[in-house]
Design a protein around this motif. Structure first.
Motif, PDB file in Angstrom:
ATOM      1  N   ASP A  26     -20.761   4.447  -2.342  1.00  8.82           N
ATOM      2  CA  ASP A  26     -20.858   4.777  -0.918  1.00  8.82           C
ATOM      3  C   ASP A  26     -19.543   4.590  -0.161  1.00  8.82           C
ATOM      4  O   ASP A  26     -19.390   5.108   0.943  1.00  8.82           O
ATOM      5  CB  ASP A  26     -21.926   3.914  -0.243  1.00  8.82           C
ATOM      6  N   LEU A  27     -18.615   3.834  -0.745  1.00  7.50           N
ATOM      7  CA  LEU A  27     -17.348   3.526  -0.067  1.00  7.50           C
ATOM      8  C   LEU A  27     -16.201   4.077  -0.904  1.00  7.50           C
ATOM      9  O   LEU A  27     -15.898   3.564  -1.985  1.00  7.50           O
ATOM     10  CB  LEU A  27     -17.196   2.009   0.119  1.00  7.50           C
ATOM     11  N   ASP A  28     -15.550   5.115  -0.406  1.00 10.43           N
ATOM     12  CA  ASP A  28     -14.475   5.768  -1.148  1.00 10.43           C
ATOM     13  C   ASP A  28     -13.427   4.773  -1.627  1.00 10.43           C
ATOM     14  O   ASP A  28     -12.945   3.939  -0.846  1.00 10.43           O
ATOM     15  CB  ASP A  28     -13.788   6.827  -0.285  1.00 10.43           C
ATOM     16  N   TYR A  29     -13.098   4.878  -2.898  1.00 11.37           N
ATOM     17  CA  TYR A  29     -12.025   4.097  -3.517  1.00 11.37           C
ATOM     18  C   TYR A  29     -12.279   2.594  -3.508  1.00 11.37           C
ATOM     19  O   TYR A  29     -11.333   1.818  -3.606  1.00 11.37           O
ATOM     20  CB  TYR A  29     -10.670   4.419  -2.882  1.00 11.37           C
ATOM     21  N   CYS A  30     -13.518   2.174  -3.406  1.00  6.75           N
ATOM     22  CA  CYS A  30     -13.837   0.742  -3.403  1.00  6.75           C
ATOM     23  C   CYS A  30     -14.340   0.360  -4.791  1.00  6.75           C
ATOM     24  O   CYS A  30     -15.458   0.705  -5.176  1.00  6.75           O
ATOM     25  CB  CYS A  30     -14.889   0.424  -2.340  1.00  6.75           C
ATOM     26  N   SER A  31     -13.490  -0.335  -5.534  1.00  5.74           N
ATOM     27  CA  SER A  31     -13.852  -0.772  -6.875  1.00  5.74           C
ATOM     28  C   SER A  31     -13.033  -2.008  -7.231  1.00  5.74           C
ATOM     29  O   SER A  31     -12.076  -2.351  -6.537  1.00  5.74           O
ATOM     30  CB  SER A  31     -13.615   0.343  -7.895  1.00  5.74           C
ATOM     31  N   ALA A  32     -13.428  -2.649  -8.316  1.00  9.79           N
ATOM     32  CA  ALA A  32     -12.709  -3.829  -8.800  1.00  9.79           C
ATOM     33  C   ALA A  32     -12.979  -3.975 -10.288  1.00  9.79           C
ATOM     34  O   ALA A  32     -13.930  -3.393 -10.818  1.00  9.79           O
ATOM     35  CB  ALA A  32     -13.167  -5.080  -8.053  1.00  9.79           C
ATOM     36  N   THR A  33     -12.144  -4.750 -10.954  1.00 11.04           N
ATOM     37  CA  THR A  33     -12.327  -4.997 -12.381  1.00 11.04           C
ATOM     38  C   THR A  33     -12.488  -6.485 -12.637  1.00 11.04           C
ATOM     39  O   THR A  33     -12.148  -7.316 -11.799  1.00 11.04           O
ATOM     40  CB  THR A  33     -11.132  -4.481 -13.196  1.00 11.04           C
ATOM     41  N   GLY A  34     -13.002  -6.797 -13.830  1.00 14.01           N
ATOM     42  CA  GLY A  34     -13.150  -8.186 -14.240  1.00 14.01           C
ATOM     43  C   GLY A  34     -13.339  -8.289 -15.738  1.00 14.01           C
ATOM     44  O   GLY A  34     -13.647  -7.299 -16.406  1.00 14.01           O
ATOM     45  N   ASP A  35     -13.181  -9.496 -16.267  1.00 12.31           N
ATOM     46  CA  ASP A  35     -13.348  -9.735 -17.702  1.00 12.31           C
ATOM     47  C   ASP A  35     -14.810  -9.708 -18.124  1.00 12.31           C
ATOM     48  O   ASP A  35     -15.113  -9.527 -19.295  1.00 12.31           O
ATOM     49  CB  ASP A  35     -12.737 -11.086 -18.097  1.00 12.31           C
ATOM     50  N   THR A  36     -15.713  -9.900 -17.157  1.00 13.59           N
ATOM     51  CA  THR A  36     -17.149  -9.856 -17.408  1.00 13.59           C
ATOM     52  C   THR A  36     -17.791  -9.002 -16.319  1.00 13.59           C
ATOM     53  O   THR A  36     -17.194  -8.800 -15.255  1.00 13.59           O
ATOM     54  CB  THR A  36     -17.780 -11.263 -17.364  1.00 13.59           C
ATOM     55  N   PRO A  37     -19.020  -8.520 -16.542  1.00 11.70           N
ATOM     56  CA  PRO A  37     -19.685  -7.779 -15.472  1.00 11.70           C
ATOM     57  C   PRO A  37     -19.822  -8.622 -14.200  1.00 11.70           C
ATOM     58  O   PRO A  37     -19.603  -8.122 -13.094  1.00 11.70           O
ATOM     59  CB  PRO A  37     -21.052  -7.435 -16.067  1.00 11.70           C
ATOM     60  N   HIS A  38     -20.148  -9.892 -14.364  1.00 11.83           N
ATOM     61  CA  HIS A  38     -20.306 -10.774 -13.201  1.00 11.83           C
ATOM     62  C   HIS A  38     -18.985 -10.903 -12.430  1.00 11.83           C
ATOM     63  O   HIS A  38     -18.966 -10.859 -11.194  1.00 11.83           O
ATOM     64  CB  HIS A  38     -20.799 -12.150 -13.646  1.00 11.83           C
ATOM     65  N   ALA A  39     -17.889 -11.060 -13.153  1.00 13.69           N
ATOM     66  CA  ALA A  39     -16.575 -11.180 -12.494  1.00 13.69           C
ATOM     67  C   ALA A  39     -16.229  -9.900 -11.737  1.00 13.69           C
ATOM     68  O   ALA A  39     -15.695  -9.958 -10.617  1.00 13.69           O
ATOM     69  CB  ALA A  39     -15.498 -11.502 -13.520  1.00 13.69           C
ATOM     70  N   ALA A  40     -16.527  -8.746 -12.323  1.00 14.33           N
ATOM     71  CA  ALA A  40     -16.236  -7.480 -11.645  1.00 14.33           C
ATOM     72  C   ALA A  40     -17.054  -7.356 -10.363  1.00 14.33           C
ATOM     73  O   ALA A  40     -16.531  -6.934  -9.322  1.00 14.33           O
ATOM     74  CB  ALA A  40     -16.521  -6.302 -12.581  1.00 14.33           C
ATOM     75  N   VAL A  41     -18.332  -7.747 -10.411  1.00 21.12           N
ATOM     76  CA  VAL A  41     -19.173  -7.683  -9.211  1.00 21.12           C
ATOM     77  C   VAL A  41     -18.670  -8.657  -8.152  1.00 21.12           C
ATOM     78  O   VAL A  41     -18.603  -8.320  -6.963  1.00 21.12           O
ATOM     79  CB  VAL A  41     -20.655  -7.946  -9.558  1.00 21.12           C
ATOM     80  N   SER A  42     -18.300  -9.862  -8.557  1.00 24.69           N
ATOM     81  CA  SER A  42     -17.766 -10.832  -7.590  1.00 24.69           C
ATOM     82  C   SER A  42     -16.524 -10.288  -6.894  1.00 24.69           C
ATOM     83  O   SER A  42     -16.371 -10.431  -5.679  1.00 24.69           O
ATOM     84  CB  SER A  42     -17.428 -12.153  -8.292  1.00 24.69           C
ATOM     85  N   GLU A  43     -15.651  -9.661  -7.665  1.00 25.04           N
ATOM     86  CA  GLU A  43     -14.429  -9.094  -7.086  1.00 25.04           C
ATOM     87  C   GLU A  43     -14.733  -7.915  -6.166  1.00 25.04           C
ATOM     88  O   GLU A  43     -14.115  -7.776  -5.111  1.00 25.04           O
ATOM     89  CB  GLU A  43     -13.464  -8.659  -8.198  1.00 25.04           C
ATOM     90  N   VAL A  44     -15.688  -7.071  -6.549  1.00 25.94           N
ATOM     91  CA  VAL A  44     -15.971  -5.906  -5.703  1.00 25.94           C
ATOM     92  C   VAL A  44     -16.678  -6.330  -4.416  1.00 25.94           C
ATOM     93  O   VAL A  44     -16.531  -5.663  -3.388  1.00 25.94           O
ATOM     94  CB  VAL A  44     -16.733  -4.801  -6.461  1.00 25.94           C
ATOM     95  N   GLU A  45     -17.397  -7.434  -4.425  1.00 23.61           N
ATOM     96  CA  GLU A  45     -17.992  -7.918  -3.175  1.00 23.61           C
ATOM     97  C   GLU A  45     -16.903  -8.291  -2.173  1.00 23.61           C
ATOM     98  O   GLU A  45     -17.032  -8.022  -0.976  1.00 23.61           O
ATOM     99  CB  GLU A  45     -18.930  -9.089  -3.452  1.00 23.61           C
ATOM    100  N   VAL A  46     -15.816  -8.864  -2.654  1.00 32.36           N
ATOM    101  CA  VAL A  46     -14.666  -9.157  -1.788  1.00 32.36           C
ATOM    102  C   VAL A  46     -14.038  -7.845  -1.303  1.00 32.36           C
ATOM    103  O   VAL A  46     -13.685  -7.704  -0.130  1.00 32.36           O
ATOM    104  CB  VAL A  46     -13.626 -10.019  -2.545  1.00 32.36           C
TER     105      VAL A  46
END
Length: 72
Positions: A26-46
């Motif tokens: 829903d938000l253009d160009y809003c993404s993040a990466t992480g070593d685990t799925p949980h880490a990626a979600v935590s980063e994308v929430e920020v």
């Protein structure tokens, strides 16, 4: 509930990035990466919070979440 929790997040493995990717469609160009799925979600929430703040301060329209979250 924080605004970040309202937006759907897609999580997938990227061979190219060699990391888990969390993407907010829903938000253009809003993404993040992480070593685990949980880490990626935590980063994308920020990243969601930063995206929303940038939109507010720039006067950009903020799209409503496409899927309504269900909380037990």
């Amino acid at each position: 509930m924080s605004p970040a929790a309202a937006y759907p997040i897609n999580v997938f493995w990227s061979d190219e990035d060699e990391a888990w990717v969390a993407d907010v469609p829903d938000l253009d160009y809003c993404s993040a990466t992480g070593d685990t799925p949980h880490a990626a979600v935590s980063e994308v929430e920020v990243a969601i919070e930063a995206w929303l703040e940038a939109a507010r301060s720039s006067g950009w329209p903020i799209p409503a979440p496409s899927v309504r979250a269900v909380h037990a």
